[in-house]
Design a protein around this motif. Structure first.
Motif, PDB file in Angstrom:
ATOM      1  N   ALA A 186       0.841  -1.200   0.000  1.00  0.00           N
ATOM      2  CA  ALA A 186       0.000   0.000   0.000  1.00  0.00           C
ATOM      3  C   ALA A 186       0.876   1.250   0.000  1.00  0.00           C
ATOM      4  O   ALA A 186       1.720   1.425   0.872  1.00  0.00           O
ATOM      5  N   GLU A 187       0.674   2.101  -1.001  1.00  0.00           N
ATOM      6  CA  GLU A 187       1.384   3.377  -1.070  1.00  0.00           C
ATOM      7  C   GLU A 187       0.514   4.523  -0.551  1.00  0.00           C
ATOM      8  O   GLU A 187       1.006   5.601  -0.268  1.00  0.00           O
ATOM      9  N   LYS A 244      -1.820  -3.907  -0.335  1.00  0.00           N
ATOM     10  CA  LYS A 244      -2.699  -2.942  -0.986  1.00  0.00           C
ATOM     11  C   LYS A 244      -4.138  -3.141  -0.536  1.00  0.00           C
ATOM     12  O   LYS A 244      -4.502  -4.164   0.020  1.00  0.00           O
ATOM     13  N   ASN A 245      -4.961  -2.122  -0.822  1.00  0.00           N
ATOM     14  CA  ASN A 245      -6.405  -2.162  -0.555  1.00  0.00           C
ATOM     15  C   ASN A 245      -6.733  -2.011   0.926  1.00  0.00           C
ATOM     16  O   ASN A 245      -7.748  -2.511   1.401  1.00  0.00           O
ATOM     17  N   ALA A 246      -5.875  -1.315   1.654  1.00  0.00           N
ATOM     18  CA  ALA A 246      -6.190  -0.990   3.041  1.00  0.00           C
ATOM     19  C   ALA A 246      -6.951   0.335   3.090  1.00  0.00           C
ATOM     20  O   ALA A 246      -6.740   1.221   2.258  1.00  0.00           O
ATOM     21  N   LEU A 247      -7.829   0.474   4.071  1.00  0.00           N
ATOM     22  CA  LEU A 247      -8.507   1.751   4.312  1.00  0.00           C
ATOM     23  C   LEU A 247      -8.854   1.860   5.793  1.00  0.00           C
ATOM     24  O   LEU A 247      -8.746   0.887   6.544  1.00  0.00           O
ATOM     25  N   VAL A 248      -9.237   3.048   6.199  1.00  0.00           N
ATOM     26  CA  VAL A 248      -9.661   3.313   7.575  1.00  0.00           C
ATOM     27  C   VAL A 248     -11.107   3.791   7.546  1.00  0.00           C
ATOM     28  O   VAL A 248     -11.454   4.685   6.768  1.00  0.00           O
ATOM     29  N   LEU A 249     -11.948   3.193   8.377  1.00  0.00           N
ATOM     30  CA  LEU A 249     -13.348   3.603   8.502  1.00  0.00           C
ATOM     31  C   LEU A 249     -13.535   4.263   9.858  1.00  0.00           C
ATOM     32  O   LEU A 249     -13.456   3.600  10.889  1.00  0.00           O
ATOM     33  N   HIS A 250     -13.746   5.568   9.848  1.00  0.00           N
ATOM     34  CA  HIS A 250     -13.982   6.284  11.099  1.00  0.00           C
ATOM     35  C   HIS A 250     -15.438   6.713  11.170  1.00  0.00           C
ATOM     36  O   HIS A 250     -15.928   7.466  10.319  1.00  0.00           O
ATOM     37  N   PHE A 251     -16.141   6.221  12.177  1.00  0.00           N
ATOM     38  CA  PHE A 251     -17.558   6.522  12.350  1.00  0.00           C
ATOM     39  C   PHE A 251     -17.751   7.530  13.471  1.00  0.00           C
ATOM     40  O   PHE A 251     -17.054   7.491  14.490  1.00  0.00           O
ATOM     41  N   GLU A 252     -18.712   8.411  13.281  1.00  0.00           N
ATOM     42  CA  GLU A 252     -19.067   9.342  14.353  1.00  0.00           C
ATOM     43  C   GLU A 252     -19.674   8.585  15.524  1.00  0.00           C
ATOM     44  O   GLU A 252     -19.457   8.917  16.683  1.00  0.00           O
TER      45      GLU A 252
END
Length: 559
Positions: A186-187, A244-252
């Protein structure tokens, strides 16, 4: 003649007795020792005390190192049918342990590395000895050089897998070798801020359950996975390589419905995170104060989400007047009582002709605009004692109440470093609370009837100290005595123990317990959501105020 017979009988008795003793010690005694050896052997064992480990050289067992008490490991399969098997071979290694030094255990916890971690591009090699540590405690020492591909690192150590565990190797005790083959990693990692999830949503202040499910399904189909906070922070610093294909999900806010959806799609949620809403992706090496993030809401299209997942910049082309007419939450009625209260978290203030390189710096005219809105709409800015009394159910407060907090005591907050905060509070006759690092700046720089001062530690606002802890926050790995002494110093200087603020929003059970024992009634973290009386009083959420905040975003926080 009789005497001769007695002598012969005595001789026969001695011979038979000697034979019996020989048989007992060399046959029965041998079997007892074999049984004793077998009683110590198992697939998994642990050291009963600090013990030597051995290698077999020229038919003799030689000491090659030493392991600490309770170190557990697997043994090779072994058929014990001889007393020579008193040294047990360690599984997949060339060294042994003495049978009396170990005891059986049924199972052990295997330290696993997330499957999305890539081993480093670099190998490391220990020097004359290899010392394995956990939490800075020496667990195993071998008198030999070894090389590894490490899985992560921090400022002081490399983390490696060995004997089914994660160990630390101190950087001063190893050498870096040549880089290995580059991997597909992941870049960039998109950080997605997702507001309140509702059954039905018609504007950009929320997102519907249906829309969220569509986006989660899109992520799953494209084989994206979501990170935990610590993983992202390690990646951001360049300490781990991720697939690759990492993400962060931040919920209120994460309620039962959101939890169920995340579980269905195999995703993690983060509810305590700081970032800059720029609608672009963050790159490795970005400081944690300047993380870029996307704002995902009901008006986000699938085409825009495609761009998000590719790390591209997205733009919302909605006309300004439509945004203003549809995105603002309705303010509570003047007669209502508060059931939840927004706690806002500021850091630094700067004015014309000045600059500030952090995403948590706020231009003073924006702060003035916010205070003007609070005044025009008759908001009550609370003292810390008023907020404490409300949290404990001792008083009621109007729904139009807000708690303003400022962390640290740096740029623009004191009379010695810019003096932007206090004059504006006094001008608007409003109240705020400063969480002061009391060992860094003098309390006298912040004295005002409009500003409460509470604790942000005496001298523990230091990151990158503790391995495997949020931001490496010093408080999280210091001893109980060190933390309590720091808190006592802070209370003595500030003269109050109503409230405490965890540095970097980082806390663990030990830190919370210390704060309680020091006598604090409240403690604050991050969270990007309103506080209410059902919150844990030592993990009260706040809205971190970014420099890019708009007035509409501010209104939606406090409404």
């Amino acid at each position: 003649m009789k005497k001769k017979k007695v002598m012969i009988l005595f001789f026969v008795f001695v011979v038979l007795g000697g034979f019996f003793l020989y048989f007992y010690y060399h046959k029965i005694g041998r079997e007892e020792k074999i049984q004793d050896i077998r009683s110590h052997y198992a697939s998994i064992v642990q050291l009963k005390h600090d013990s030597d480990v051995y290698v077999l050289e020229n038919g003799e067992y030689q000491v090659v190192g030493r392991g600490a008490q309770n170190l557990s490991f697997a043994l090779d399969d072994l058929v014990i049918d001889d007393v020579k098997h008193e040294y047990f071979p360690v599984k997949n290694e060339d060294y042994f342990v003495y049978y009396q030094d170990v005891s059986r255990i049924e199972s052990e916890v295997i330290d696993t590395v997330p499957d999305y971690y890539l081993t480093s591009k670099k190998r490391i090699q220990t020097r004359e000895k290899t010392n394995f540590y956990q939490n800075n405690v020496l667990i195993l020492s071998l008198n030999r050089s070894m090389d590894f591909v490490f899985v992560s690192q921090n400022e002081q150590t490399y983390q490696v897998q060995y004997l089914g565990k994660i160990f630390e190797l101190k950087k001063e005790e190893v050498s870096l070798l040549e880089e290995t083959i580059l991997r597909d990693e992941a870049e960039y990692i998109p950080v997605l801020y997702i507001p309140e999830v509702q059954e039905i949503c018609n504007d950009d202040s929320c997102i519907s359950i249906k829309s969220l499910e569509e986006f989660l399904n899109m992520m799953k189909e494209k084989e994206f996975y979501s990170l935990k906070k610590d993983d992202y922070e390690l990646w951001s610093k360049g300490y781990v390589s991720l697939k690759k294909n990492a993400l962060v999900l931040h919920f209120e806010k994460v309620d039962d419905i959101v939890s169920s959806l995340l579980e269905e799609y195999g995703m993690n949620a983060i509810v305590d995170f700081q970032y800059h809403l720029s609608n672009q992706s963050s790159k490795v090496g970005t400081s944690l104060e300047n993380i870029d993030a996307y704002q995902i809401h009901q008006n986000t299209t699938k085409e825009q989400m495609e761009k998000v997942l590719k790390g591209e910049v997205i733009e919302y082309s909605k006309p300004k007047e439509i945004i203003q007419s549809t995105s603002l939450k309705k303010l509570p009625n003047m007669e209502e009582k508060a059931t939840n209260i927004a706690v806002l978290n500021y850091h630094f203030f700067y004015g014309d002709g000045e600059s500030c390189g952090s995403g948590i710096c706020l231009e003073v005219n924006k702060f003035r605009e916010q205070l003007q809105f609070l005044k025009d709409n008759q908001y009550k800015t609370l003292t810390m004692e008023e907020y404490r009394a409300w949290m404990y159910g001792e008083i009621e407060l109007p729904a139009r109440s807000v708690l303003l907090t400022i962390d640290d005591g740096a740029m623009g907050t004191g009379k010695h470093n810019g003096n932007k905060l206090i004059p504006l509070l006094e001008e608007f006759d409003m109240h705020a609370t400063l969480f002061l690092i009391s060992g860094w700046w003098a309390k006298s720089n912040y004295l005002s009837d409009h500003l409460d001062i509470e604790s942000h530690t005496y001298d523990m606002h230091t990151e990158r100290v503790c391995s495997n802890q949020t931001r490496g926050a010093q408080m999280l790995c210091s001893s109980k005595e060190q933390v309590m002494e720091d808190l006592r110093k802070s209370i003595d200087i500030i003269g109050s123990s109503i409230a405490f603020c965890f540095p970097f929003y980082a806390y663990n059970s030990s830190a919370i317990q210390s704060v309680k024992e020091a006598g604090f009634k409240l403690a604050f973290v991050g969270g990007n959501r309103k506080s209410n009386r059902s919150n844990d009083k030592y993990m009260i959420p706040r809205y971190p105020i970014q420099g890019s905040i708009t007035l509409n975003e501010f209104i939606n926080m406090i409404a």
